[in-house]
Write a protein that holds these residues in place. Structure first.
Motif, PDB file in Angstrom:
ATOM      1  N   VAL A 173      -3.631   6.425  -6.967  1.00 27.97           N
ATOM      2  CA  VAL A 173      -4.206   5.177  -6.469  1.00 27.97           C
ATOM      3  C   VAL A 173      -3.293   4.552  -5.419  1.00 27.97           C
ATOM      4  O   VAL A 173      -3.758   4.030  -4.397  1.00 27.97           O
ATOM      5  CB  VAL A 173      -4.459   4.199  -7.637  1.00 27.97           C
ATOM      6  N   PHE A 174      -1.988   4.615  -5.645  1.00 27.97           N
ATOM      7  CA  PHE A 174      -1.027   4.055  -4.692  1.00 27.97           C
ATOM      8  C   PHE A 174      -1.155   4.763  -3.341  1.00 27.97           C
ATOM      9  O   PHE A 174      -1.195   4.119  -2.279  1.00 27.97           O
ATOM     10  CB  PHE A 174       0.390   4.215  -5.251  1.00 27.97           C
ATOM     11  N   GLU A 175      -1.233   6.084  -3.385  1.00 26.45           N
ATOM     12  CA  GLU A 175      -1.355   6.860  -2.138  1.00 26.45           C
ATOM     13  C   GLU A 175      -2.678   6.557  -1.439  1.00 26.45           C
ATOM     14  O   GLU A 175      -2.730   6.391  -0.222  1.00 26.45           O
ATOM     15  CB  GLU A 175      -1.264   8.348  -2.461  1.00 26.45           C
ATOM     16  N   ARG A 176      -3.758   6.474  -2.221  1.00 30.50           N
ATOM     17  CA  ARG A 176      -5.067   6.203  -1.634  1.00 30.50           C
ATOM     18  C   ARG A 176      -5.107   4.809  -1.031  1.00 30.50           C
ATOM     19  O   ARG A 176      -5.680   4.593   0.040  1.00 30.50           O
ATOM     20  CB  ARG A 176      -6.149   6.353  -2.707  1.00 30.50           C
ATOM     21  N   ARG A 177      -4.515   3.815  -1.704  1.00 30.76           N
ATOM     22  CA  ARG A 177      -4.473   2.466  -1.145  1.00 30.76           C
ATOM     23  C   ARG A 177      -3.789   2.466   0.205  1.00 30.76           C
ATOM     24  O   ARG A 177      -4.252   1.828   1.171  1.00 30.76           O
ATOM     25  CB  ARG A 177      -3.749   1.515  -2.101  1.00 30.76           C
ATOM     26  N   ASN A 178      -2.661   3.174   0.308  1.00 29.73           N
ATOM     27  CA  ASN A 178      -1.920   3.197   1.567  1.00 29.73           C
ATOM     28  C   ASN A 178      -2.700   3.904   2.663  1.00 29.73           C
ATOM     29  O   ASN A 178      -2.580   3.571   3.843  1.00 29.73           O
ATOM     30  CB  ASN A 178      -0.562   3.850   1.359  1.00 29.73           C
ATOM     31  N   THR A 179      -3.524   4.880   2.259  1.00 30.50           N
ATOM     32  CA  THR A 179      -4.391   5.522   3.249  1.00 30.50           C
ATOM     33  C   THR A 179      -5.392   4.516   3.804  1.00 30.50           C
ATOM     34  O   THR A 179      -5.681   4.496   5.010  1.00 30.50           O
ATOM     35  CB  THR A 179      -5.140   6.703   2.601  1.00 30.50           C
ATOM     36  N   TYR A 196       2.603  -3.876   3.729  1.00 30.93           N
ATOM     37  CA  TYR A 196       1.743  -3.835   2.543  1.00 30.93           C
ATOM     38  C   TYR A 196       1.907  -2.529   1.781  1.00 30.93           C
ATOM     39  O   TYR A 196       1.796  -2.496   0.546  1.00 30.93           O
ATOM     40  CB  TYR A 196       0.275  -3.999   2.945  1.00 30.93           C
ATOM     41  N   GLN A 197       2.197  -1.460   2.513  1.00 25.85           N
ATOM     42  CA  GLN A 197       2.323  -0.150   1.866  1.00 25.85           C
ATOM     43  C   GLN A 197       3.548  -0.067   0.965  1.00 25.85           C
ATOM     44  O   GLN A 197       3.646   0.831   0.117  1.00 25.85           O
ATOM     45  CB  GLN A 197       2.362   0.951   2.927  1.00 25.85           C
ATOM     46  N   GLN A 198       4.490  -0.994   1.127  1.00 28.16           N
ATOM     47  CA  GLN A 198       5.684  -1.017   0.286  1.00 28.16           C
ATOM     48  C   GLN A 198       5.472  -1.822  -1.003  1.00 28.16           C
ATOM     49  O   GLN A 198       6.279  -1.731  -1.923  1.00 28.16           O
ATOM     50  CB  GLN A 198       6.871  -1.616   1.071  1.00 28.16           C
ATOM     51  N   GLN A 199       4.397  -2.597  -1.046  1.00 26.08           N
ATOM     52  CA  GLN A 199       4.169  -3.468  -2.198  1.00 26.08           C
ATOM     53  C   GLN A 199       3.605  -2.682  -3.377  1.00 26.08           C
ATOM     54  O   GLN A 199       2.883  -1.697  -3.199  1.00 26.08           O
ATOM     55  CB  GLN A 199       3.195  -4.592  -1.825  1.00 26.08           C
TER      56      GLN A 199
END
Length: 802
Positions: free
Chosen positions: A241-247, A266-269
């Motif tokens: 989910v973290f990877e997909r969010r950053n995508t 945002y990708q670091q949060q």
């Protein structure tokens, strides 16, 4: 490259026509079946549903104050308008799912052409190139319109015909709705995992906020989940989910929705989801001790045609009559007197607000916790509103007393209290050593040999009421109990699967009915109290304030009309007759324990086997009947202090049931403010006694006509005139001491003689004179009884002032 809408339509039709020709190359199995059989008519119907856009919602059940207590749904979805969804959420879903959304006309022909060439070469569907319009169509047909598994399969099958149908509807939809309307409908429909359907439910589930409050990274996470809501679960697949969010954040930067610098930050949060997913429990199971009320309300609505399936699929708001203050007091009181975990015993109570136009249920409580853990003593059975237990015992004596009052008996009428009574024609069995074809009854305690009707209601001797039901008629007693509230007793098969309880009791003429040996519905028992408190007007117990649909329109509920079932005067007389139970009768100890001093009408009850006991009490603002019964699988008696199953029962209605009532009532302002009717001389004398009194002084013919017109038989005898003209009534009295409908009245008719003047006072003439009977300031001296009239008749004549 973009096209005018007319050109897009033309290209879409051309592509579709070409692809239809290419279908000859596709295996037959992939183009037949449910999907290919859909007609244009079906598509138009689907399109109308899509345009409306409403999916299954959440029905909310509230208490009388509007506080939610339960939710019902097939899909946990809370529909919101476009302005109730944050702009970052809209930007995120467009960026990752359909970045040309605002440019195309429902179908992205550029992407579709590439995808279809790939699909044809592969002999199937390898690429989708679905726009948000198309995804909305697919999800709506799958989650909303599909009525069975075949239609669900047709909505998602990987076939070219399904894709063409989807394209057609997606394109037509773009003609009917604005882009924001389509986007809002899509975000309201799609699943986000963990039981969340639609963006509002998703925002609540993962972040505990509304969709309007979603931030950029939160929106990006939710937009990413849409790709695979089961796989992309932040609680089981955090990294995915973290990877997909950053995508998604990168895609938002590509479309210009956010800057690349912001995307990097945002990708670091962290994901920032709640520790556990937040949701509303489905059904009455989430209502806690209100679950019994919730279940009853749903059954009530089902009888109105508002089914659970309807409630699960739409978004109704149901407001119950449940008063949280009264409910909490009721629950606390039953739990205080009966342990929720006690094996084989439960206590229930319903509180009803009296009224002559409506009859609201304020509380339904059980000592059992509402739940599914049977080993912990939990239950979801409708204990508060179904026939349970072994009966309400002596509470049923009020029905016999009520019929006697209806037939003219007064509260001061003297009744015999034999230690044992053997009745013929009222059933068989009962007390030990009972002769054949006889019903034998003995008292549980020791009583004086005669009592007034009011005293009998307070002290509850069994033999008195067996004699009384024999006199007034079993059928009339059963009928009154039904009219006052025990309506389920007329249900076919309620006794033995074939006969109703009422019919069986009447046909068998069972005198035991007055002792309350049949299972009782606690809600109906409380409504008996409410009917008497309302002056003899029956109304159906009502659990619903209102039902509104998702548009705020009130749904009509067909409520039964209230009925006058007992004369107001007779109901008041019975209420007054029941008022001494708490001052000197079987509930006096419980009333004293809780410091209760206000007048109420009350009656205790205990079954002969001690398997259940109850207390019925009311005033004009509060009615309740705590009921304790064996809810196990055995016929074990119940004991008191604490309430439990035991070897030989000693639980009585004047103990925990009455104590429950007084603790509860002390915490309900309405109960403390209520009252009962004032006593009346007419109540004490009875309607028939008042009628008899009116006959005195009339001519024999007039008195006979008046009595016979009321259904009484008349006999006469001639007596010294006592100053009355010849042929007038000197005195009237019932033949048997107590006058009931159809009974015989004896008229003493004057012979016209005058009373002999008393001789001058002298020791010789006064010694033999009978001593005058003592009188009170308010009771006139009765005339001398002639011809050895028994003491009962003498007392009645004195009471009537003759």
């Amino acid at each position: 490259m973009s096209f005018p809408k007319s050109m897009t339509k033309l290209l879409a039709s051309t592509v579709a026509a070409g692809l239809l020709g290419a279908l000859a190359l596709v295996p037959v199995a992939s183009i037949t079946g449910v999907a290919f059989a859909r007609t244009n008519e079906t598509m138009q119907s689907n399109l109308a549903d899509l345009e409306d856009g409403r999916g299954p919602g959440v029905t909310t059940i509230t208490d009388a104050t509007g506080e939610p207590l339960a939710y019902l749904y097939s899909q946990r979805r809370f529909e919101v308008t476009g302005d109730q969804i944050s702009q970052p959420m809209k930007d995120a879903i467009v960026s990752i799912e359909d970045r040309r959304f605002y440019e195309h006309d429902g179908v992205d022909l550029q992407g579709f052409g590439r995808a279809m060439l790939t699909n044809l070469a592969a002999g199937g569907v390898e690429q989708g190139a679905s726009t948000i319009n198309q995804q909305y169509v697919k999800n709506f047909l799958l989650l909303v319109d599909a009525d069975d598994e075949a239609e669900q399969a047709a909505a998602i099958e990987t076939s070219i015909p399904r894709k063409l149908r989807e394209m057609r509807m997606a394109s037509d939809l773009d003609d009917k709705l604005s882009k924001d309307e389509i986007l809002t409908r899509y975000l309201n429909i799609v699943p986000f995992g963990n039981g969340a359907y639609g963006v509002e439910a998703a925002a609540r589930t993962y972040f505990g906020i509304s969709a309007a409050e979603l931030t950029v990274p939160q929106s990006a996470m939710l937009a990413g989940i849409v790709q695979s809501s089961s796989y992309l679960n932040p609680y089981t697949n955090h990294d995915g989910v973290f990877e997909r969010r950053n995508t998604v954040l990168s895609a938002m930067a590509d479309t210009g929705a956010i800057t690349r610098e912001d995307a990097a930050n945002y990708q670091q949060q962290p994901l920032g989801v709640l520790e556990t997913p937040q949701g509303e429990p489905n059904g009455c199971i989430g209502a806690g001790d209100r679950g019994f009320f919730c279940d009853y309300a749903l059954s009530y609505l089902a009888e109105q045609g508002i089914t659970r399936d309807m409630l699960d699929k739409d978004a109704y708001t149901i407001q119950l009559t449940l008063d949280p203050v009264v409910q909490d007091a009721a629950r606390a009181s039953v739990v205080n007197h009966t342990d929720p975990a006690a094996p084989g015993v439960a206590e229930v109570v319903n509180v009803i607000e009296p009224g002559s136009n409506s009859r609201d249920i304020l509380a339904m409580a059980s000592s059992r916790n509402y739940g599914l853990d049977l080993e912990a003593g939990e239950t979801i059975l409708p204990q508060t509103s179904s026939r349970v237990g072994n009966g309400a015992g002596s509470i049923f004596k009020i029905f016999t007393a009520g019929v006697a009052i209806e037939q003219g008996m007064g509260l001061d009428t003297m009744l015999d209290v034999p230690t044992r009574y053997e009745a013929k024609g009222l059933g068989t069995g009962g007390a030990q050593n009972c002769p054949p074809n006889t019903y034998c009854v003995e008292n549980a305690g020791t009583y004086k040999p005669r009592m007034t009707l009011q005293e009998a209601l307070a002290y509850s001797p069994n033999t008195t009421f067996i004699q009384l039901i024999e006199q007034v008629g079993v059928d009339k007693v059963v009928d009154l109990s039904v009219k006052l509230g025990l309506r389920s007793y007329t249900e076919e098969g309620s006794f033995d699967g074939t006969s109703s309880i009422a019919d069986y009791m009447k046909n068998a003429n069972l005198g035991s009915y007055t002792l309350g040996p049949t299972a009782v519905n606690p809600l109906e028992l409380s409504n008996v109290a409410a009917t008497l408190a309302s002056g003899g007007v029956w109304c159906a117990p009502n659990p619903i304030v209102s039902v509104h649909d998702r548009d705020g329109n009130e749904v009509y509920i067909d409520r039964p009309e209230c009925e006058r079932v007992m004369d107001e005067r007779d109901a008041a007389a019975l209420t007054v007759g029941m008022s001494e139970d708490i001052t000197e009768g079987t509930a006096a100890g419980a009333a004293s324990m809780y410091g209760w001093t206000q007048p109420i009408a009350a009656k205790t009850g205990t079954t002969e086997s001690n398997q259940s006991s109850a207390f019925l009490g009311y005033n004009d603002k509060f009615a309740a009947a705590p009921y304790i019964y064996n809810d196990g699988t055995t016929t074990t008696p119940l004991c008191s202090s604490p309430v439990r199953q035991c070897g030989s029962g000693d639980l009585y209605g004047g103990r925990e049931p009455a104590q429950t009532w007084f603790q509860l009532a002390n915490n309900v302002p309405a109960a403390l403010a209520g009252s009962i009717p004032d006593n009346s001389n007419d109540f004490q004398l009875g309607a028939n006694a008042a009628f008899i009194r009116e006959l005195t002084g009339q001519s024999e013919a007039a008195a006979r006509r008046a009595a016979e017109a009321e259904g009484y038989r008349v006999t006469t005898r001639t007596v010294p005139g006592s100053g009355r003209p010849r042929g007038t009534v000197v005195a009237a009295r019932p033949e048997d001491g107590t006058l009931v409908d159809g009974g015989t009245i004896i008229l003493d008719i004057s012979d016209g003689s005058s009373p002999t003047p008393p001789p001058a006072t002298s020791p010789d003439t006064t010694q033999d004179a009978p001593a005058p009977r003592p009188t009170s300031p308010t009771t006139p001296q009765a005339p001398t009884v002639q011809d050895g009239v028994n003491a009962i008749n003498d007392a009645l004549r004195q009471l009537l002032g003759n």
